[in-house]
Design an enzyme around this catalytic site. Structure first.
Site, PDB file in Angstrom:
ATOM      1  N   GLN A  43     -10.667  -5.284   1.967  1.00 38.03           N
ATOM      2  CA  GLN A  43     -10.617  -5.816   0.441  1.00 38.03           C
ATOM      3  C   GLN A  43      -9.498  -6.378  -0.431  1.00 38.03           C
ATOM      4  O   GLN A  43      -9.319  -6.354  -1.339  1.00 38.03           O
ATOM      5  CB  GLN A  43     -12.048  -6.585   0.235  1.00 38.03           C
ATOM      6  N   HIS A  44      -8.502  -6.225   0.223  1.00 43.10           N
ATOM      7  CA  HIS A  44      -6.899  -5.592  -0.677  1.00 43.10           C
ATOM      8  C   HIS A  44      -5.812  -6.943   0.051  1.00 43.10           C
ATOM      9  O   HIS A  44      -4.581  -6.444   0.235  1.00 43.10           O
ATOM     10  CB  HIS A  44      -6.173  -3.882  -0.549  1.00 43.10           C
ATOM     11  N   MET A  45      -5.993  -7.415   0.630  1.00 43.43           N
ATOM     12  CA  MET A  45      -4.643  -8.494   0.798  1.00 43.43           C
ATOM     13  C   MET A  45      -3.956  -8.603  -0.351  1.00 43.43           C
ATOM     14  O   MET A  45      -4.938  -9.459  -1.554  1.00 43.43           O
ATOM     15  CB  MET A  45      -5.781 -10.130   1.592  1.00 43.43           C
TER      16      MET A  45
END
Length: 557
Positions: A473-475
């Site tokens: 969840q580090h886009m």
């Protein structure tokens, strides 16, 4: 504030947007409107305790719950993409891990055509965010709005893991946000006295009584308002009605890496071929909009202990969970009071690597995933590790799914597409195994549950990661900063070719950070606000008389 005309409009209240709105309204000179699509605030029950993240990760009331397209690079299956839909954005539902990344990340940005973004340039803003007694004054802030603490050791497991990591040459590092990231340590967190600290709690709530700041929740932007090549405001839906708001100075888009490119495309800014495909008239050609999507990708590794007392498994179920709830309610302690990923490892995949290129997230329990979305603590007495490459090279894209502004974006991930990414993914698994197989940790292991000892060759490990991995969840990267033909914003975060419009969020990162993204996004917000204010002092605003008359719907907003 009754007017629907403001000096500045900030679209989004997340890790960057919340900071921008707060800072722009701080001196009292400018009127600021901050729009947030979510209608839940910082007092939403599950966002207050850090452990409440398990009730946010698949909660439609607080999470957009996106899914990517299926692709062979990640096992021909969709990837679940949680995104915050509440005040504070994803900072209000993340694992509250404090992680800046490395000096090399920012220096790389500067070298790639982004002057003013080297580590030396951004360090003052990173320090401005935080209030901590960790580390030294050279690297750490002491007076910022976000308190940074170290997670507690709730099990003997932590010391066993740290000693095993040291046994294989990974040093203990008491401050991975200091001079060097390399090492093993308890995670730093943006939690204080058992409460999450988000941009909602630390920036927007303290600022919400300012007469020059208007925060509207439940306000989902549908398009930017354009007059030629100038952005003059935003259209949005709230309470079932459409509204308009106009800006005499600037609009700052902070919708995140998923929704900032979507909003630009809805407004006619992007690749003309994609826009026409959805019946949108091109206003300005920027072919980089929605491209360069990057994220961290990892498969979960699991081990079972051969003895009780090391895992937190029993504390997350039945009477154990009740005890933890009571511990949290009365003392603000226990695992509910801490973030997710309580132990961190930053390691080199091989000796010749200059800086750590692998990150491990370690917790002394096992998570059961339901379809990759919901999660609960398993009964098994064990622990899990996410181990992945930090500076991934493979890129995907995010574009419009249709011209419907309320449709989810089309997220197309590509993972493990480069030799470097494939090699690092394999070495990340091997490095985690190396630690677990070292004393004193190895004496506590009953079995490797996943991937299992039968998965041994490089090809087998790669296939395991490809078919079972998930994003962390580090886009980032979908409106990247730079001066090349695919750049969307310049070094001052101004959209190329469009006046009155900036972007401030993870989408502007040219490359991915060596770690979590929330704190770097807050830094982007701090730096953006400074640049906007500096430019505002140098240039007069357009007068309200020069703007078009607001619609009736706008007045009702």
């Amino acid at each position: 504030m009754q007017s629907t005309t403001y000096d500045f409009i900030v679209i989004g209240s997340g890790s960057a947007g919340g900071v921008v709105a707060s800072r722009l309204s701080e001196n009292g000179k400018y009127t600021v409107l901050c729009l947030e699509a979510g209608d839940k605030g910082a007092n939403y029950i599950w966002t207050i305790p850090p452990g409440g993240v398990v009730y946010l990760i698949d909660n439609p009331a607080a999470n957009w719950r996106y899914e990517s397209e299926a692709h062979e690079s990640h096992g021909s299956r969709p990837i679940y993409v949680p995104r915050g839909k509440l005040l504070g954005g994803s900072s209000a539902l993340n694992g509250i891990i404090y992680n800046r990344g490395q000096r090399i990340d920012y220096d790389t940005w500067a070298e790639r055509g982004c002057p003013g973004w080297s580590y030396k340039d951004v360090l003052p803003y990173l320090k401005k965010i935080e209030n901590t007694d960790i580390g030294t004054d050279e690297f750490r802030g002491r007076t910022g709005p976000v308190k940074v603490t170290v997670m507690s050791k709730l099990s003997p497991f932590y010391d066993l893991f740290i000693e095993a990591a040291q046994a294989v040459g990974i040093p203990h590092n008491p401050d991975y946000s200091g001079a060097s990231q390399e090492g093993v340590a308890m995670a730093q967190q943006t939690g204080y006295r058992g409460r999450r600290q988000s941009t909602a709690t630390q920036y927007l709530y303290p600022a919400r009584q300012r007469p020059n700041l208007k925060i509207l929740q439940g306000a989902e932007a549908t398009s930017l308002m354009m007059e030629g090549k100038r952005c003059v405001g935003v259209r949005f839906r709230r309470d079932g009605a459409l509204h308009e708001a106009r800006a005499t100075r600037e609009v700052i888009v902070s919708c995140g890496a998923a929704n900032s490119p979507k909003l630009l495309e809805l407004s006619g800014i992007g690749n003309p071929d994609i826009l026409r495909r959805h019946g949108i008239k091109p206003v300005h050609e920027l072919r980089g909009v929605g491209e360069n999507l990057r994220d961290h990708y990892a498969a979960i590794l699991k081990w079972r202990f051969n003895r009780p007392g090391l895992s937190l498994a029993q504390r997350g179920r039945s009477w154990g969970l009740l005890l933890e709830i009571l511990k949290y309610v009365f003392f603000r302690k226990g695992f509910i009071a801490q973030g997710n990923g309580s132990l961190r490892v930053f390691a080199k995949s091989r000796p010749e690597v200059g800086e750590p290129d692998i990150m491990m997230i370690v917790n002394p329990y096992i998570i059961d995933l339901k379809g990759g979305q919901g999660r609960r603590m398993a009964k098994t007495e064990g622990f899990f590790v996410y181990s992945h490459g930090q500076r991934t090279e493979s890129t995907g894209s995010i574009h419009l799914r249709s011209s419907d502004p309320f449709a989810a974006p089309l997220i197309s991930y590509r993972f493990l597409d480069t030799d470097y990414d494939r090699k690092t993914a394999i070495l990340a698994v091997r490095r985690a195994r190396e630690i677990v197989n070292a004393s004193p940790l190895k004496e506590t292991i009953a079995e490797e549950m996943q991937p299992g000892p039968q998965i041994e060759t490089d090809e087998e490990i790669l296939e395991f990661v490809r078919k079972s991995g998930n994003i962390t969840q580090h886009m980032v990267g979908t409106c990247k900063m730079g001066s090349d033909p695919m750049a969307v914003v310049d070094e001052r975060l101004r959209v190329h070719g469009i006046a009155g419009l900036r972007i401030a969020d993870a989408s502007i990162m040219p490359t991915i950070i060596s770690g979590n993204t929330s704190i770097p996004c807050m830094m982007i917000g701090e730096k953006c606000a400074d640049m906007v204010l500096a430019d505002a002092e140098a240039a007069p605003p357009r007068t309200p008389q020069a703007l078009k008359r607001p619609s009736r719907e706008a007045v009702s907003a």
